[in-house]
Design an enzyme around this catalytic site. Structure first.
Site, short mmCIF file in Angstrom:
data_model
loop_
_atom_site.label_atom_id
_atom_site.label_comp_id
_atom_site.label_asym_id
_atom_site.label_seq_id
_atom_site.Cartn_x
_atom_site.Cartn_y
_atom_site.Cartn_z
N LYS A 22 0.92 -1.31 -0.01
CA LYS A 22 -0.11 0.03 0.11
C LYS A 22 0.90 1.29 0.09
O LYS A 22 0.55 2.13 -0.77
CB LYS A 22 -0.87 -0.06 1.01
CG LYS A 22 -1.88 -0.86 1.33
CD LYS A 22 -2.89 -0.57 2.46
CE LYS A 22 -3.92 -1.73 2.72
NZ LYS A 22 -4.58 -1.42 4.04
N ASP A 78 -9.24 2.15 5.67
CA ASP A 78 -10.16 0.68 6.22
C ASP A 78 -10.98 0.51 4.78
O ASP A 78 -11.66 1.41 4.38
CB ASP A 78 -11.08 1.05 7.28
CG ASP A 78 -11.05 -0.02 7.82
OD1 ASP A 78 -10.31 -0.96 8.17
OD2 ASP A 78 -12.43 -0.39 8.44
N PHE A 158 -4.77 -10.58 -3.32
CA PHE A 158 -4.83 -10.94 -2.02
C PHE A 158 -6.48 -10.71 -1.54
O PHE A 158 -7.30 -10.41 -2.36
CB PHE A 158 -3.90 -10.17 -0.94
CG PHE A 158 -4.57 -8.64 -0.51
CD1 PHE A 158 -4.52 -7.63 -1.52
CD2 PHE A 158 -5.41 -8.23 0.35
CE1 PHE A 158 -5.12 -6.29 -1.47
CE2 PHE A 158 -5.71 -7.20 0.75
CZ PHE A 158 -5.59 -6.01 -0.24
P1 IMP Z 1 -8.07 -3.20 5.08
O1 IMP Z 1 -8.86 -2.43 5.74
O2 IMP Z 1 -7.08 -2.68 3.82
O3 IMP Z 1 -7.12 -3.89 6.05
O4 IMP Z 1 -8.93 -4.61 4.40
C1 IMP Z 1 -9.74 -5.29 5.36
C2 IMP Z 1 -9.85 -6.64 4.41
O5 IMP Z 1 -10.65 -6.16 3.52
C3 IMP Z 1 -8.91 -7.24 3.95
O6 IMP Z 1 -8.16 -8.07 5.31
C4 IMP Z 1 -9.27 -8.21 2.83
O7 IMP Z 1 -9.67 -9.23 3.30
C5 IMP Z 1 -10.27 -7.18 2.20
N1 IMP Z 1 -9.57 -6.24 1.35
C6 IMP Z 1 -9.38 -4.95 1.24
N2 IMP Z 1 -8.95 -4.56 0.07
C7 IMP Z 1 -8.94 -5.70 -0.77
C8 IMP Z 1 -8.63 -5.85 -1.89
O8 IMP Z 1 -8.23 -5.01 -2.87
N3 IMP Z 1 -8.93 -7.14 -2.63
C9 IMP Z 1 -9.50 -8.08 -1.93
N4 IMP Z 1 -9.75 -8.03 -0.68
C10 IMP Z 1 -9.44 -6.92 -0.16
#
Ligand code: IMP
Length: 204
Positions: A22, A78, A158
């Site tokens: 990121k 988030d 991912f």
């Molecule tokens: P975070 O807030 O970016 O940590 O995202 C929370 C959760 O959403 C991650 O652990 C993933 O399971 C899902 N997620 C976030 N962004 C993506 C993406 O671009 N592709 C697929 N899953 C995502």
């Protein structure tokens, strides 16, 4: 005390993450005009709280935690996957949808199982970024709409990427190169808005 907007090009901005993927993505979009730091850069090993029930609340909690504790201008993000026929689940619980058994595989399997008898497979990814400058918050949202596939496809990316197909493509996110995904993704869109907002402060 100088305000951020008076000395923008000399001041540091923290991205409340240690996720290098990121960080690089955002550094690339911001260019050299700002010194962007991650948590490691000032030896912050805190478990940053994320106790809210909305993406907005969590992003805000994270950015204010850094601003209040370290006095540094900061932004945090988030993200959640929101599935229409599951009333917006997994949403803010996306990372931990399968509970104790949480993993990308188990989270995806749970979604596929819950949708097995359901025709409406509309879904969207949503990212909220909270930026705190001199104690003032501004939020940015990025959304990408699409469908949950019947089965996993592809190996890049991912999280839920193998089961999400954006409206703009016939490929799943996990079948696209990262550069293609970033152009249309929720996070890419939210970051674009952040970058546009920050560019108004750039000094000549
Ligand atoms: P975070 O807030 O970016 O940590 O995202 C929370 C959760 O959403 C991650 O652990 C993933 O399971 C899902 N997620 C976030 N962004 C993506 C993406 O671009 N592709 C697929 N899953 C995502």
């Amino acid at each position: 005390m100088p305000r951020f907007t008076d000395y923008f090009s000399e001041m540091k901005l923290v991205f409340a993450t240690n996720n290098q993927h990121k960080l690089q993505e955002i550094k690339h979009l911001l260019g050299d005009s700002i010194e962007l730091l991650c948590l490691n850069d000032f030896n912050c090993t805190d478990e940053i709280p994320e106790n809210q029930e909305t993406l907005e609340g969590n992003a805000s909690e994270k950015s204010f935690y850094i601003f209040n504790k370290y006095g540094l201008n900061c932004f945090a993000d988030d993200t959640g996957l929101e599935i229409e026929s599951l009333n917006g689940e997994p949403g803010v619980y996306s990372a931990r949808y399968a509970g104790d058994a949480r993993s990308a595989e188990n989270n995806m399997n749970l979604v596929l199982e819950k949708l097995s008898e359901i025709k409406n497979r509309n879904a969207r990814f949503r990212t909220v970024i909270s930026l705190v400058i001199d104690g003032q918050e501004t939020q940015f949202e990025g959304v990408v709409s699409g469908l949950i596939l019947e089965e996993k496809r592809g190996t890049t990316g991912f999280g839920y990427d193998p089961i999400f197909k954006p409206d703009e493509s016939h490929l799943s996110f996990a079948e696209m190169p990262m550069s293609e995904k970033s152009k249309i993704s929720h996070r890419g869109r939210a970051v674009q808005k952040l970058v546009e907002y920050l560019s108004q402060f750039k000094t000549a």
